[in-house]
Each structure stands twice: as structure tokens, then as C-alpha cells.
Design an enzyme around this catalytic site. Sequence first.
Site, PDB file in Angstrom:
ATOM      1  N   SER A 302       0.801  -1.208   0.000  1.00 46.50           N
ATOM      2  CA  SER A 302       0.000   0.000   0.000  1.00 46.50           C
ATOM      3  C   SER A 302       0.844   1.272   0.000  1.00 46.50           C
ATOM      4  O   SER A 302       1.489   1.584  -0.987  1.00 46.50           O
ATOM      5  CB  SER A 302      -0.966  -0.038   1.178  1.00 46.50           C
ATOM      6  OG  SER A 302      -1.938   0.965   1.072  1.00 46.50           O
ATOM      7  N   ASP A 313       9.629   5.457 -10.497  1.00 47.08           N
ATOM      8  CA  ASP A 313       9.165   6.046 -11.753  1.00 47.08           C
ATOM      9  C   ASP A 313       9.914   7.321 -12.104  1.00 47.08           C
ATOM     10  O   ASP A 313      10.150   7.606 -13.289  1.00 47.08           O
ATOM     11  CB  ASP A 313       7.661   6.342 -11.671  1.00 47.08           C
ATOM     12  CG  ASP A 313       6.807   5.131 -12.010  1.00 47.08           C
ATOM     13  OD1 ASP A 313       7.375   4.019 -12.114  1.00 47.08           O
ATOM     14  OD2 ASP A 313       5.579   5.278 -12.156  1.00 47.08           O
ATOM     15  N   LYS A 327      -0.786  -4.469  -3.452  1.00 48.05           N
ATOM     16  CA  LYS A 327      -2.120  -3.969  -3.135  1.00 48.05           C
ATOM     17  C   LYS A 327      -2.302  -2.608  -3.785  1.00 48.05           C
ATOM     18  O   LYS A 327      -1.742  -1.618  -3.346  1.00 48.05           O
ATOM     19  CB  LYS A 327      -2.321  -3.849  -1.637  1.00 48.05           C
ATOM     20  CG  LYS A 327      -3.738  -3.441  -1.331  1.00 48.05           C
ATOM     21  CD  LYS A 327      -3.927  -2.935   0.060  1.00 48.05           C
ATOM     22  CE  LYS A 327      -5.270  -2.272   0.172  1.00 48.05           C
ATOM     23  NZ  LYS A 327      -5.349  -1.023  -0.597  1.00 48.05           N
TER      24      LYS A 327
END
Length: 438
Positions: A302, A313, A327
Site C-alpha cells: 500500500s 518512476d 495492493k
Amino acid sequence: MSKSVRFWIIWMILPTIVLVGVFVGSGVMIGKWAVRSVSAESDTYQELKLFTEVISIIKSNYVEEVKSKDLIYGALKGMLNSLDPHSSFMTPDLFKEMKVDTKGEFGGVGIQIGKKSAMITVISPIEDTPAYQAGIKAGDTIVKINGESTEKMTLYDAVSKMRGAKGSKVTVTIMREDWKEPRDFTLVRDTIKVKSVKYKVINDDVGYVKVNQFQEKTVSDLEKALAALKEKKVTSLLLDLRNDPGGLLQGAVGVAEQFLPPDKLVVYIKDRTGEKKEFFTEGDGKYEKLPMVVMVNEGSASASEIVAGALKDWNRAIVLGTTTFGKGSVQSVLPLSDGSGLRLTTARYYTPKGTSIQNTGITPDIVVKQKADKSKERPVMREKDLKGHLENEQAEEKDPEEAEAAPLEVDEKDDVQLQRAVDILKTWDVMKKFNKAA
């Protein structure tokens, strides 16, 4: 933290895992998405007649007298449990606990629990707590609580039974893989305080920060830790998110913005209608140029995955370890009129590049697995292993993989992930020069 929306959100912590006396995991979203107007179809009312008919029959004919509220609560639990592993109904007591859990201090025994093969299983005892001191270990199965079987017990029922006032006692019956029969552990409850952030200096100039979970004070605690490490003149940083089950979205964005410039997208969420909400950094990125490695593993879930995904990223840090839990959904908590509440999965979240990690997790830049004897391993549980999990609309269907295993415990001297991360930071400048030359 978001330029498009500001409301309180708590992300579901490691699914099906609850910190008993520590943190009851839930996704919470209160705001625009908290209440939706739903036009009920006529057939829904027809089906509700069946519901009231069954309640009436039970009330009139069941062998013992039962309360209407107990029947309705039981039905609501079943209804929410039929949706996905993270949607659930909370009684007023559980709803109150959920609202205070993010503070990181409450009465209990100090263990993380989850469900494996329908049994309540110890994920990890928390250091210096009654459970830890009694010798309860990761992988233990809790078969009874105060003599009551846990076979049909929900995680949150188990939590409510193991929590309690400091000084009170609870007996948990434990079965371990190499035992012939279960054993009773009588634990004296204590006030469990979980430090969300721990830090130290290793190898003279490498700053090490461990985020245990994302609580209300996590960002401020991290800022203090980073300031203290800066005073010690560290030249690089290890951010350890291993076995961090998640927590507050504010915490995830606030942690990420310590290491990213302003106006960088950290995460966005999207509901079933396609409505999108984005969350950007607003800090000054004070540590955005500090060489950095982020460590993750199968227990990183999470909010941990949000931070790791954003830093990966944006090519801000090297992510090292094993694939994360996976998740990628958001839970909203809706308060009900009698003080109870619903935890309802309402959206999916995506990394800055638009990647859904639901069921797939984040694959590290450098995969490093911990080593352990077969006798000291535990089975790995991820989102994809949970019954009724949401599918990943971006991922292709894959053949089932072989069951994974991970060490129950790892001493720092045997922590190959930590050692590899330190080696990378120690050679950072050399590799930077090499990359420029290339």
C-alpha cells in the site's frame, strides 16, 4: 498534498494483516467519494423483502432468542466480506478503534496477524512487546483466543478479543509447525507504542531510515530523522520499507516529497467511473539529490508501494529487494447512523507512470533475495493469494507460480539486501562517473 483534492485518506495496510494492539488496517476516504447517491432498482426492494422475511423467521423460530441487531450485523459482515478481501463491516467498537489506530499507541499484545488458509496466523511479533517476549514467532497459527476457536473468527473479531486494558490478561493458543500439539500463552496486555520511524548511521557515512508504518506523525518523525542524519554528515541514504504494511496516504506523499522536487506526481487514484484524483509533492525536496536506495520486500504494501513506485518512476532512487505485496486498491470508510462503519473498496491507485500494481506489486530495479535454512522459512503471502482479490486490468494472465518462502527472521549480519544496498551506495560516485563516460 494534492492540487486537485484535499480530504482525509487512509490506505489499507497490508491486506488481511492486523497489528493487534498496534494498528487495525483500513483504507479510509472521507470526502467527495465518501457518500454516493444510488438509485435503487425495484428488484432490489423485492430482494430486501427476502432479507426481512428470513430475519422474521429466525426471530420467531430459532431455538434460542436472538437480537435483531446481531442478525443484521452478521448479515452486513457477510455482505461486505463477499466483495473483496479489503471491504468489511465494522461494529461501533471496531470503528472507534480504526479511527484511533493511526496514532500508533494502544493496549494490546503486539503482534501482526493475517489469514492464511482460513486460519489466524502470526505475521510478525513486534519487538519488546508481550507477544515478542513470550516467544511467539512469525508463522505461528493462533487456534484459540481465551479458549474460543478462531476457525470461523474474522481478523477484526480476533483483534477485539486480544486487545484490552494494560495489565489485563489474554490466553492465546498457538500451534507451530514442528509441534505435536498446541500450547497456551497467557499474555499480560501492555500499552503498545510503535515508532513509525527509526534511524541510525551505518558504515560511517550511510544514513539508514526504517519506516515501520505510515502514521499521523510519520512525516514529522522522518523530517527529524533526516535532520539528525544530516548533522552527522551522511553522504547517502537507505530507506527501508521492508515489511511496512502501509497506512496514511498523507504519509506516503509526505515521505516521497522529502526526496522529490515540488510539483511531482506521487500517485493518482481512479474510481469505476474513471474519475481521477492526483496527488503532487508540495515540499521543497530538501533531500532530492542525496544518493538513495529503497529496500522493499513481499511485506511492503500500500503506502510503502506508493513511495517506492514514485521514487522508481522518477528515477530518484534504486529500488532493491524482492517484489512487493501488490495492493493497488483504495478503501473508503463510511460512518453509519449507529456508530458502525463500512470499509469499502472504491478505487484503484496508479504510480506516476500510470502503472497499476494490483496483484503484481513493484518489481525492484535490483532483485536480491534473503537466504535462509528451509527449516527457518515461512510461506510468502501476497495480494494475489487472497481469495476474492481484484484483478489487474493492465496485466496479462499468467500461469500460477511456485510457492515462495522467506526467512522468519534475519539478523543484520546476515541481511544480504542491506549489505548489497550499502555496497551500491559506497560505489555510487564511481558508477556515476562510469555512466557519464558511457
